[in-house]
Design a protein around this motif. Structure first.
Motif, mmCIF file in Angstrom:
data_model
loop_
_atom_site.group_PDB
_atom_site.id
_atom_site.type_symbol
_atom_site.label_atom_id
_atom_site.label_comp_id
_atom_site.label_asym_id
_atom_site.label_seq_id
_atom_site.Cartn_x
_atom_site.Cartn_y
_atom_site.Cartn_z
ATOM 1 N N THR A 1 11.140 1.683 41.661
ATOM 2 C CA THR A 1 10.972 1.432 40.268
ATOM 3 C C THR A 1 9.782 2.483 39.764
ATOM 4 O O THR A 1 9.901 2.817 38.684
ATOM 5 C CB THR A 1 10.921 0.302 39.838
ATOM 6 N N ALA A 2 8.592 1.768 40.653
ATOM 7 C CA ALA A 2 7.278 2.944 40.066
ATOM 8 C C ALA A 2 7.386 4.074 40.109
ATOM 9 O O ALA A 2 7.065 4.778 39.822
ATOM 10 C CB ALA A 2 6.064 2.141 41.402
ATOM 11 N N MET A 3 8.311 4.932 40.799
ATOM 12 C CA MET A 3 8.588 5.645 41.000
ATOM 13 C C MET A 3 9.469 6.695 39.495
ATOM 14 O O MET A 3 8.998 7.168 39.221
ATOM 15 C CB MET A 3 9.259 6.187 42.018
ATOM 16 N N GLU A 4 10.606 5.708 39.802
ATOM 17 C CA GLU A 4 10.719 6.608 37.999
ATOM 18 C C GLU A 4 10.810 5.537 36.887
ATOM 19 O O GLU A 4 10.580 6.448 36.160
ATOM 20 C CB GLU A 4 12.848 5.121 37.831
ATOM 21 N N LEU A 5 9.592 5.054 36.636
ATOM 22 C CA LEU A 5 8.937 4.849 35.472
ATOM 23 C C LEU A 5 7.594 5.929 35.534
ATOM 24 O O LEU A 5 8.023 6.211 34.478
ATOM 25 C CB LEU A 5 7.901 3.601 36.158
ATOM 26 N N LEU A 6 6.942 6.375 36.472
ATOM 27 C CA LEU A 6 6.242 7.346 36.554
ATOM 28 C C LEU A 6 7.089 8.678 36.200
ATOM 29 O O LEU A 6 6.192 9.718 35.194
ATOM 30 C CB LEU A 6 5.515 7.585 38.135
ATOM 31 N N ARG A 7 8.218 9.113 36.770
ATOM 32 C CA ARG A 7 9.438 10.412 36.222
ATOM 33 C C ARG A 7 9.203 10.452 35.138
ATOM 34 O O ARG A 7 9.527 11.573 34.407
ATOM 35 C CB ARG A 7 9.619 10.725 37.495
ATOM 36 N N ALA A 8 9.810 9.214 34.177
ATOM 37 C CA ALA A 8 10.056 8.672 33.408
ATOM 38 C C ALA A 8 8.909 9.318 31.885
ATOM 39 O O ALA A 8 9.148 10.586 31.414
ATOM 40 C CB ALA A 8 10.581 7.570 32.979
ATOM 41 N N THR A 9 7.687 8.999 32.565
ATOM 42 C CA THR A 9 6.717 9.437 31.042
ATOM 43 C C THR A 9 6.220 10.875 31.812
ATOM 44 O O THR A 9 6.348 11.181 30.429
ATOM 45 C CB THR A 9 6.016 8.347 31.850
ATOM 46 N N GLN A 10 6.826 10.912 32.661
ATOM 47 C CA GLN A 10 6.126 12.682 33.015
ATOM 48 C C GLN A 10 7.405 13.482 32.106
ATOM 49 O O GLN A 10 6.906 14.701 31.488
ATOM 50 C CB GLN A 10 6.050 13.095 34.674
ATOM 51 N N ASP A 11 8.566 13.758 32.464
ATOM 52 C CA ASP A 11 9.934 13.884 32.230
ATOM 53 C C ASP A 11 9.393 14.104 30.041
ATOM 54 O O ASP A 11 9.473 15.006 29.036
ATOM 55 C CB ASP A 11 10.575 13.329 32.309
ATOM 56 N N ILE A 12 8.988 12.797 29.924
ATOM 57 C CA ILE A 12 8.680 12.746 28.492
ATOM 58 C C ILE A 12 7.729 13.236 28.057
ATOM 59 O O ILE A 12 7.956 13.994 26.718
ATOM 60 C CB ILE A 12 9.127 11.084 27.947
ATOM 61 N N GLU A 13 6.638 13.286 28.352
ATOM 62 C CA GLU A 13 5.383 13.729 27.643
ATOM 63 C C GLU A 13 5.744 15.962 27.870
ATOM 64 O O GLU A 13 5.591 16.021 27.177
ATOM 65 C CB GLU A 13 4.307 14.023 28.972
ATOM 66 N N SER A 14 6.662 16.028 29.162
ATOM 67 C CA SER A 14 6.630 17.129 28.718
ATOM 68 C C SER A 14 7.727 18.064 28.593
ATOM 69 O O SER A 14 7.554 19.408 28.200
ATOM 70 C CB SER A 14 7.579 17.667 30.566
ATOM 71 N N HIS A 15 8.699 17.182 27.294
ATOM 72 C CA HIS A 15 9.498 17.540 26.230
ATOM 73 C C HIS A 15 9.418 17.075 25.054
ATOM 74 O O HIS A 15 10.065 17.064 24.067
ATOM 75 C CB HIS A 15 10.891 17.100 26.754
ATOM 76 N N VAL A 16 7.661 16.224 24.700
ATOM 77 C CA VAL A 16 8.091 15.780 23.497
ATOM 78 C C VAL A 16 7.896 16.037 22.277
ATOM 79 O O VAL A 16 8.207 16.385 20.820
ATOM 80 C CB VAL A 16 5.679 15.200 23.740
ATOM 81 N N GLN A 17 8.152 17.465 22.742
ATOM 82 C CA GLN A 17 7.750 18.558 21.171
ATOM 83 C C GLN A 17 8.897 18.351 21.309
ATOM 84 O O GLN A 17 9.426 19.026 19.770
ATOM 85 C CB GLN A 17 7.131 19.854 21.467
ATOM 86 N N LYS A 18 10.197 18.032 21.471
ATOM 87 C CA LYS A 18 12.121 18.067 21.009
ATOM 88 C C LYS A 18 12.510 16.481 20.190
ATOM 89 O O LYS A 18 13.434 16.502 20.073
ATOM 90 C CB LYS A 18 12.935 18.218 22.432
ATOM 91 N N VAL A 19 10.756 15.593 20.361
ATOM 92 C CA VAL A 19 11.465 14.097 19.997
ATOM 93 C C VAL A 19 11.397 14.904 18.029
ATOM 94 O O VAL A 19 10.418 15.736 17.859
ATOM 95 C CB VAL A 19 10.227 13.353 19.888
ATOM 96 N N SER A 20 12.820 14.825 17.559
ATOM 97 C CA SER A 20 13.105 15.591 16.367
ATOM 98 C C SER A 20 12.995 14.361 15.095
ATOM 99 O O SER A 20 13.177 15.085 14.079
ATOM 100 C CB SER A 20 13.501 16.634 16.372
ATOM 101 N N ALA A 21 14.070 13.009 15.814
ATOM 102 C CA ALA A 21 14.172 12.150 14.314
ATOM 103 C C ALA A 21 12.924 11.935 13.933
ATOM 104 O O ALA A 21 11.958 11.688 14.028
ATOM 105 C CB ALA A 21 14.744 11.459 15.422
ATOM 106 N N PRO A 22 13.414 11.557 12.610
ATOM 107 C CA PRO A 22 12.723 10.390 11.777
ATOM 108 C C PRO A 22 11.850 9.777 12.519
ATOM 109 O O PRO A 22 12.482 8.961 13.586
ATOM 110 C CB PRO A 22 13.300 9.558 10.123
ATOM 111 N N LEU A 23 10.320 8.917 12.570
ATOM 112 C CA LEU A 23 9.730 8.800 13.739
ATOM 113 C C LEU A 23 8.563 7.228 13.277
ATOM 114 O O LEU A 23 7.416 8.158 12.343
ATOM 115 C CB LEU A 23 8.809 9.253 14.706
#
Length: 404
Positions: free
Chosen positions: A315-337
């Protein structure tokens, strides 16, 4: 209770909360476990030799008794919650007690809101708990809101009161417990793959969005803390399928100075491959960090099916990987926010929400920081602040719905 990764893993680095400790601790004697792992970036560890040197807990640890409830209820609350049937039994036993708690989300919840609960077996063969709060009679249906809860949490405690207030404003609200959390099947607190978890959410909510009564209406997704990471992963996987994203204290980036050294990360990663379900870090009481109001902080223990034990290695590793993945793709967040965060949050850094706001490509985006607010800004603040934040969410939904 929702928790951000660094606090869920419960260690400090550079005077901040850090993701992993250099040495795991024994759950019984609180002494470092004596294993010998040479710390070298070029070291190649054999899984079998590593496992033979380390003993970590897998089963649930015993909970302290809850004050003010009967011995019978305490006996039920102390049951091992690793598996869903027991969690369901404990939830049923405490349902009436929870509704009588002295908290504004329970005491002032709109009485007219009807609810539905059901289980569905998903394509991975897991029985998923789902719940619906049906919009107030006489109020036109404006849209639907789909909730993603935080780490260790469930959609059947504090969120009940939040959902009822949003339903009273004219929205159908839907929620589910992830596999391994709340009332859904799966080993308690165990996330073997974060992408699979996001796919579980997509599968369940895609079925619901196809209901005839929701046809043509806006559909919003709402994530809190780790649920913010789930929500963002869902949005990144299906960027055109949501009319808006609401995030409260989202977990979407590891703060500066928090990440441990690459050597420590590699060691924990190797350990997670050998014993993924084992629990590495000492348990921390996060109520003081998350709830600003002491009277509300005391009520967190009544969330009896939450996962508040040591974090499992995988679980710890998956949480870490998820946040790193989101950070690397944050520019693709496009919906009203809409991003909401307590300015004094010590569980998820408000600077992370600022980072998300500045880097998301959404043309319609709002960041609201609430002065002095803690992590559980929807549950642990003054009554007035809680209602203000919920009303701010409803106002944002209304301004982006077809019916106002």
């Amino acid at each position: 209770m929702a928790m951000e990764l660094s606090v869920a893993l419960g260690f400090r680095s550079r005077n901040k909360l850090s993701a992993f400790p250099p040495i795991p601790f024994s759950p019984i004697h609180h002494q470092p476990l004596k294993y010998q792992i040479p710390i070298s970036p070029r070291l190649k560890l054999k899984p079998r030799s590593l496992a033979s040197k380390i003993t970590l807990p897998i089963a649930a640890s015993k909970k302290p008794p809850i004050e003010g409830v009967s011995a019978e209820l305490n006996a039920i609350a102390s049951l091992n919650l690793d598996h869903a049937p027991t969690r369901r039994r404990v939830r049923a036993a405490f349902a009436e007690v929870q509704q009588q708690l002295d908290h504004c989300l329970f005491k002032t919840a709109p009485a007219e809101i009807r609810t539905e609960e059901w289980y569905e077996r998903n394509s991975r063969g897991l029985e998923i708990f789902c719940k619906r709060w049906i919009h107030k009679p006489g109020v036109p249906l404006k849209g639907a809101l789909f909730f993603c809860h935080g780490y260790g949490d469930t959609c059947t405690f504090f969120f009940e009161g939040i959902a009822k207030r949003i339903a009273a404003a004219g929205y159908d609200v839907y929620a589910m417990d992830y596999p391994g959390f709340g009332l859904s099947e799966g080993l308690h607190g165990y996330i073997p793959n974060f992408d699979d978890l996001a796919d579980d959410v997509i599968e369940q909510y895609t079925q619901i969005k196809a209901r005839p009564e929701l046809r043509g209406l806006p559909r919003f997704i709402f994530g809190q803390s780790m649920g913010g990471a789930v929500t963002l992963k869902v949005h990144l996987k299906e960027p055109n399928n949501w009319d808006g994203v609401v995030l409260v204290a989202p977990m979407c980036k590891i703060g500066e100075g928090v990440l441990p050294s690459p050597v420590v990360l590699k060691t924990v990663e190797l350990m997670s491959k050998v014993m993924p379900k084992a629990k590495l870090t000492p348990k921390r009481d996060l109520a003081e960090l998350a709830f600003r109001e002491p009277s509300k902080r005391k009520l967190a223990v009544y969330n009896v099916i939450c996962y508040d034990d040591r974090t499992r290695l995988q679980t710890a590793m998956e949480l870490l990987r998820a946040t790193q993945d989101i950070e690397s793709h944050v520019q693709k967040v496009s919906a009203p926010l809409l991003i909401i965060h307590g300015a004094a949050d010590r569980v998820t850094d408000p600077a992370v929400s600022q980072f998300l706001y500045e880097n998301a490509s959404s043309k319609d985006k709002i960041l609201k920081l609430y002065e002095g607010g803690y992590h559980c800004i929807l549950e642990g603040e003054s009554d007035a602040r809680i209602f203000t934040v919920i009303d701010d969410i409803i106002s944002w939904l209304d301004s982006r719905s077809s019916v106002e």
